[in-house]
Design a protein around this motif. Structure first.
Motif, PDB file in Angstrom:
ATOM      1  N   LYS A 189      86.539  23.862 122.348  1.00 40.96           N
ATOM      2  CA  LYS A 189      87.501  24.092 121.270  1.00 40.96           C
ATOM      3  C   LYS A 189      87.819  22.790 120.548  1.00 40.96           C
ATOM      4  N   VAL A 190      87.943  21.708 121.330  1.00 42.89           N
ATOM      5  CA  VAL A 190      88.165  20.397 120.701  1.00 42.89           C
ATOM      6  C   VAL A 190      86.942  20.028 119.871  1.00 42.89           C
ATOM      7  N   ILE A 191      85.750  20.239 120.439  1.00 44.53           N
ATOM      8  CA  ILE A 191      84.533  19.871 119.722  1.00 44.53           C
ATOM      9  C   ILE A 191      84.400  20.706 118.449  1.00 44.53           C
ATOM     10  N   GLY A 192      84.730  21.988 118.543  1.00 42.62           N
ATOM     11  CA  GLY A 192      84.653  22.842 117.355  1.00 42.62           C
ATOM     12  C   GLY A 192      85.518  22.305 116.235  1.00 42.62           C
ATOM     13  N   ILE A 193      86.763  21.903 116.587  1.00 41.83           N
ATOM     14  CA  ILE A 193      87.669  21.386 115.548  1.00 41.83           C
ATOM     15  C   ILE A 193      87.185  20.024 115.055  1.00 41.83           C
ATOM     16  N   GLN A 194      86.636  19.216 115.981  1.00 41.69           N
ATOM     17  CA  GLN A 194      86.051  17.932 115.548  1.00 41.69           C
ATOM     18  C   GLN A 194      84.964  18.163 114.504  1.00 41.69           C
ATOM     19  N   TYR A 195      84.078  19.120 114.806  1.00 41.32           N
ATOM     20  CA  TYR A 195      83.021  19.453 113.847  1.00 41.32           C
ATOM     21  C   TYR A 195      83.617  19.842 112.496  1.00 41.32           C
ATOM     22  N   LEU A 196      84.615  20.740 112.522  1.00 38.31           N
ATOM     23  CA  LEU A 196      85.123  21.293 111.269  1.00 38.31           C
ATOM     24  C   LEU A 196      85.840  20.231 110.446  1.00 38.31           C
ATOM     25  N   VAL A 197      86.672  19.406 111.118  1.00 43.38           N
ATOM     26  CA  VAL A 197      87.415  18.398 110.362  1.00 43.38           C
ATOM     27  C   VAL A 197      86.459  17.347 109.804  1.00 43.38           C
ATOM     28  N   THR A 198      85.505  16.918 110.652  1.00 42.72           N
ATOM     29  CA  THR A 198      84.542  15.912 110.190  1.00 42.72           C
ATOM     30  C   THR A 198      83.745  16.443 109.007  1.00 42.72           C
ATOM     31  N   SER A 199      83.237  17.678 109.146  1.00 44.11           N
ATOM     32  CA  SER A 199      82.393  18.180 108.066  1.00 44.11           C
ATOM     33  C   SER A 199      83.229  18.415 106.812  1.00 44.11           C
ATOM     34  N   PHE A 200      84.513  18.800 106.963  1.00 44.97           N
ATOM     35  CA  PHE A 200      85.326  18.969 105.755  1.00 44.97           C
ATOM     36  C   PHE A 200      85.563  17.626 105.074  1.00 44.97           C
ATOM     37  N   PHE A 201      85.706  16.587 105.870  1.00 46.31           N
ATOM     38  CA  PHE A 201      85.830  15.245 105.296  1.00 46.31           C
ATOM     39  C   PHE A 201      84.594  14.920 104.443  1.00 46.31           C
ATOM     40  N   PHE A 202      83.408  15.244 104.982  1.00 46.18           N
ATOM     41  CA  PHE A 202      82.197  14.954 104.218  1.00 46.18           C
ATOM     42  C   PHE A 202      82.063  15.897 103.021  1.00 46.18           C
ATOM     43  N   PHE A 203      82.648  17.105 103.129  1.00 44.66           N
ATOM     44  CA  PHE A 203      82.670  18.014 101.981  1.00 44.66           C
ATOM     45  C   PHE A 203      83.425  17.366 100.819  1.00 44.66           C
ATOM     46  N   LEU A 204      84.528  16.713 101.154  1.00 44.27           N
ATOM     47  CA  LEU A 204      85.294  16.054 100.097  1.00 44.27           C
ATOM     48  C   LEU A 204      84.483  14.915  99.470  1.00 44.27           C
ATOM     49  N   ILE A 205      83.754  14.156 100.306  1.00 42.25           N
ATOM     50  CA  ILE A 205      82.919  13.081  99.757  1.00 42.25           C
ATOM     51  C   ILE A 205      81.821  13.668  98.885  1.00 42.25           C
ATOM     52  N   GLY A 206      81.139  14.692  99.411  1.00 43.96           N
ATOM     53  CA  GLY A 206      80.087  15.337  98.631  1.00 43.96           C
ATOM     54  C   GLY A 206      80.634  15.912  97.335  1.00 43.96           C
ATOM     55  N   GLY A 207      81.861  16.435  97.402  1.00 42.10           N
ATOM     56  CA  GLY A 207      82.481  16.979  96.198  1.00 42.10           C
ATOM     57  C   GLY A 207      82.788  15.890  95.185  1.00 42.10           C
ATOM     58  N   ALA A 208      83.233  14.729  95.690  1.00 40.42           N
ATOM     59  CA  ALA A 208      83.500  13.618  94.774  1.00 40.42           C
ATOM     60  C   ALA A 208      82.209  13.195  94.079  1.00 40.42           C
ATOM     61  N   LEU A 209      81.108  13.142  94.829  1.00 41.26           N
ATOM     62  CA  LEU A 209      79.824  12.783  94.232  1.00 41.26           C
ATOM     63  C   LEU A 209      79.433  13.817  93.167  1.00 41.26           C
ATOM     64  N   ALA A 210      79.655  15.112  93.482  1.00 38.65           N
ATOM     65  CA  ALA A 210      79.304  16.158  92.533  1.00 38.65           C
ATOM     66  C   ALA A 210      80.137  16.032  91.261  1.00 38.65           C
ATOM     67  N   THR A 211      81.421  15.702  91.440  1.00 33.66           N
ATOM     68  CA  THR A 211      82.278  15.552  90.269  1.00 33.66           C
ATOM     69  C   THR A 211      81.785  14.414  89.391  1.00 33.66           C
ATOM     70  N   ALA A 212      81.349  13.315  90.039  1.00 31.82           N
ATOM     71  CA  ALA A 212      80.799  12.196  89.268  1.00 31.82           C
ATOM     72  C   ALA A 212      79.563  12.650  88.490  1.00 31.82           C
TER      73      ALA A 212
END
Lengths: 559, 204
Positions: free
Chosen positions: A31-54
């Motif tokens: 359960k901890v690992i699942g949340i680690q995965y989700l939070v980490t990947s959402f963080f990278f979603f925001l980075i990827g989104g910033a790149l897309a916006t650029a």
């Protein structure tokens, strides 16, 4: 209602609030690992989104004005790599990790330590990839496909880092796949046959089979590419007798199945969410379950439809065209299964359900354009145009990301123990839905008119529509803000979630929210099938879901 | 309507609980190793497919001017590696009878044979008349045999780890032999891959 769940022996409160530090530790709790995965990947979603916006800021005008051409190439390359390898694939694995043991009544994954190792490969790989913007000549700039010989002549260090990062992420994905297959096949509680397990497990099983069979081939291709790049071999370099087409074959042998690796877990999540919020049994359990496996097996033999313009012989194009179109059949089976599930149901239109229905409708649009581009003559016309960009975003954003949001709204109370704010969830859905369609729907037209993808400047006749797309992308970028605020606020101070806020019947809802450390006290008891909503009245004998007739489910009389 | 009859219906599954007792699932590690080897096999299959495509697309194969490969030494090497699979299996037979000493003997011989294979491979590398970048055939030759050689090294490491751990009395027995079986399975895998590789590179 589901009062049975509250009296259930497993519905105990956790002894003490669990410290947040465990999310930063090498925890082996799924359960901890699942949340680690989700939070980490959402963080990278925001980075990827910033790149897309650029990228969209650059494309708002036909001229090159916001970034240089070179930087533009890096932006869209890293945008795609981040979104695919660091957001959608690991986010699917995150839900898999969190939910699979709970859904099948297990205390953890089969190999908890391997699970933690697989997760901890992701943050370094992601940071490595992002850091490549700062090496000489910048990040990889040959598109996420990294086709040689182009990828051999662009910046060498950026490309090398790209290869290493993707190899690391692929290894993590393979280790996760081993864990999922073993857990799903071997660790279900006694009495839960493979035909009784929730559809999410079927979907993760199908996705994991694909991970195990296809990701290694990409690894092989990247190792050869790395040799070409660093050691002077000529595997993919025609000047030394090599063959760049071989790279394309090896790359797409992974990367076509990869789209199913990215969508299948969400197919599974949607199959869980729709029955719960429609208060009806899933329509066609076996059809949806087996079509996941069919998609994963067919998905292995369609890769060359990405290469219709690469000099592929006509008979081979014919084969791949037909095979690709056949995939529409199992996919269509699923879509009709979902539609029949919500048909006549008592719909609960909360944020999870809105995103789930958005998923189905947007995915159908992407699926239809997918059948169009499966056809060779049409594909040759729109190959490498914005039609492809529109198509892939309808399946990956309209499909996968809407599905991920639906799953986040649905399971957030279980994972965190607190409810998300519903009105803000609806605001988030409306902004996402409007922004998404404004951004990507016009791209179909741009592509048909011949605007090529992956170019920073374009014919001024496309300026107005591109401007529209960019405005859509700004709305889309903005739409994450209400979600972020909602998620952070609710995590800290949201209303306490009961064990079973949605009156759902799968096993994860029989334990407290969040579940205690080893999930279940003793072995959980299966009192109902996973989708027995409104099925049996007092004293009635329930038929197993696999024996129900279609007409029974549609009419709601399932005794 | 919904879920109200949860308690009143026939269970589709068993109705037994064992409160408190920690459940123990069967040892799944060997199954996991097997899944891992499926993934490993796919890397090799991908590389083999690439090799066969290079071969079929090239006008002449191997490219003009490639020195002929010597068959004698690799042939002997192949025989050694294939027979080592039978030897390591004798070790598995021994541990089934709880004979740790016998297992150590057979695993020791396997390790020796693996080491001989690696030395032979290196000897061949040093005496070949082409290098990594000579031409496409040379590159695929070195990458394929080198990648396989890395796997032999890792298999050897596993066998040595088994030998090291089995010093301790009672570490392995006929009921506790995961490490032994894992090393054996891996070794068989390395062996099978070599047979295909040898056929592709030397015989075809």
């Amino acid at each position: 209602m589901a009062s049975a769940d509250l009296t259930h022996p497993n519905a105990i409160e956790p002894d003490e609030p669990q410290p947040w530090q465990r999310f930063f530790s090498f925890s082996v709790d799924h359960k901890v690992i699942g949340i680690q995965y989700l939070v980490t990947s959402f963080f990278f979603f925001l980075i990827g989104g910033a790149l897309a916006t650029a990228v969209r800021v650059e494309l708002a005008t036909p001229e090159v004005d916001f970034v240089s051409r070179e930087l533009y190439n890096q932006l869209f390359t890293i945008h795609a790599t981040v979104m695919i390898f660091l957001w959608i694939v690991p986010a699917g694995a995150g839900f898999g990790n969190y939910l699979i043991p709970l859904l099948i009544g297990a205390k953890d994954m089969a190999f908890p330590k391997l699970n933690a190792i697989a997760f901890w490969m992701i943050p370094p790989a992601g940071l490595l990839l992002i850091s490549s913007f700062f090496v000489p000549n910048g990040a990889a700039a040959s598109g996420w496909t990294s086709y040689p010989p182009l990828s051999l002549v662009n910046g060498q260090w950026g490309e090398l880092i790209w290869i290493l990062s993707v190899l690391l992420l692929g290894t993590s994905s393979i280790l996760g796949g081993i864990n999922f297959v073993t857990t799903i096949l071997k660790m279900r509680i006694p009495g839960m046959t493979i035909n009784d397990m929730p559809l999410f497990c079927w979907a993760m099983l199908a996705a994991s089979i694909l991970i195990l069979l296809s990701t290694p081939v990409l690894a092989g291709a990247l190792v050869l590419l790395c040799f070409d790049l660093m050691a002077g071999t000529t595997f993919f370099n025609p000047t030394g007798g090599g063959d760049p087409i071989v790279y394309q074959h090896m790359f797409w042998f992974y990367s076509h199945p990869a789209v199913y690796i990215m969508i299948l877990p969400l197919f599974g999540a949607i199959s869980e969410i729709l029955p719960v919020h429609s208060r009806k049994p899933i329509f066609g359990y076996k059809a949806i379950a087996y079509s996941s496996i069919a998609i994963s097996l067919l998905g292995l033999v369609v890769w060359a439809h990405h290469m219709f313009t690469s000099g592929t012989p006509a008979w081979l194009r014919m084969f791949f065209m037909i095979a690709t179109m056949i995939i529409a059949v199992p996919t269509g089976i699923k879509v009709f299964g979902w539609l029949a599930t919500i048909w006549g149901g008592k719909l609960r239109l909360n944020s999870a359900m809105l995103f789930a229905m958005g998923f189905v409708s947007m995915f159908v649009v992407g699926g239809l354009s997918g059948v169009m581009i499966a056809s060779v003559p049409f594909d040759i016309h729109v190959h490498d145009t914005y039609f492809i960009v529109a198509h892939l975003h309808y399946v990956l954003f309209g499909g996968s990301v809407f599905g991920l949001y639906a799953a986040l709204y649905h399971w957030f109370p279980k994972m965190i123990g607190r409810m998300l704010n519903e009105p803000w969830g609806k605001v988030h859905f409306v902004l996402t839905f409007v922004g998404f369609n404004l951004c990507f729907l016009p791209m179909h037209y741009l592509g048909l008119m011949g605007m090529p993808r992956r170019v920073a400047e374009y014919d001024p006749q496309f300026a107005t529509i591109n401007n529209l797309c960019s405005i859509g992308s700004y709305i889309l970028a903005f739409s994450t803000i209400p979600f972020l605020i909602n998620a952070v606020y609710s995590w800290v101070a949201g209303a306490k979630a009961p064990a079973n806020p949605w009156n759902a019947l799968t096993l994860e809802w029989t334990v407290a929210s969040p579940p205690p450390e080893h999930n279940f006290v003793g072995q959980p008891v299966l009192k109902t099938g996973p989708y027995d909503y409104g099925v049996a009245k007092q004293g009635a004998v329930r038929k197993p879901i696999s024996q129900l007739k279609a007409s029974d489910i549609l009419s709601g009389s399932t005794r | 309507m919904q879920g109200s009859a949860v308690d009143s219906q026939q269970p589709i599954a068993l109705e037994s609980t064992s409160h408190g007792a920690e459940e123990h699932h069967p040892d799944l590690r060997l199954f996991g190793i097997f899944m891992f080897l499926v993934a490993e096999a796919m890397i090799f299959l991908g590389l083999f497919a690439a090799y066969l495509t290079f071969r079929s697309v090239a006008p002449t194969w191997p490219p003009v001017g490639t020195p002929k490969l010597e068959l004698l030494l690799p042939g002997i090497n192949t025989l050694i590696l294939i027979s080592s699979s039978f030897v390591i299996h004798k070790g598995d037979d021994a541990i089934r009878e709880n004979d740790v000493k016998g297992m150590r003997l057979w695993f020791g011989i396997t390790a020796l044979m693996g080491a001989v294979f690696l030395v032979g491979q290196l000897y061949e590398y040093f005496h070949l008349e082409f290098g990594l970048t000579t031409n496409l055939f040379a590159s695929t030759f070195y990458v394929l045999t080198g990648f396989h050689g890395l796997h032999v090294c890792f298999g050897l490491f596993l066998i040595l780890a088994v030998l090291w751990r089995s010093r301790r009395e009672g570490h392995y027995s006929n009921t506790q032999k995961f490490g032994i079986e894992a090393a054996e399975l891996y070794w068989h895998f390395v062996d099978v891959i070599w047979i295909v590789l040898f056929g592709l590179l030397y015989l075809l």
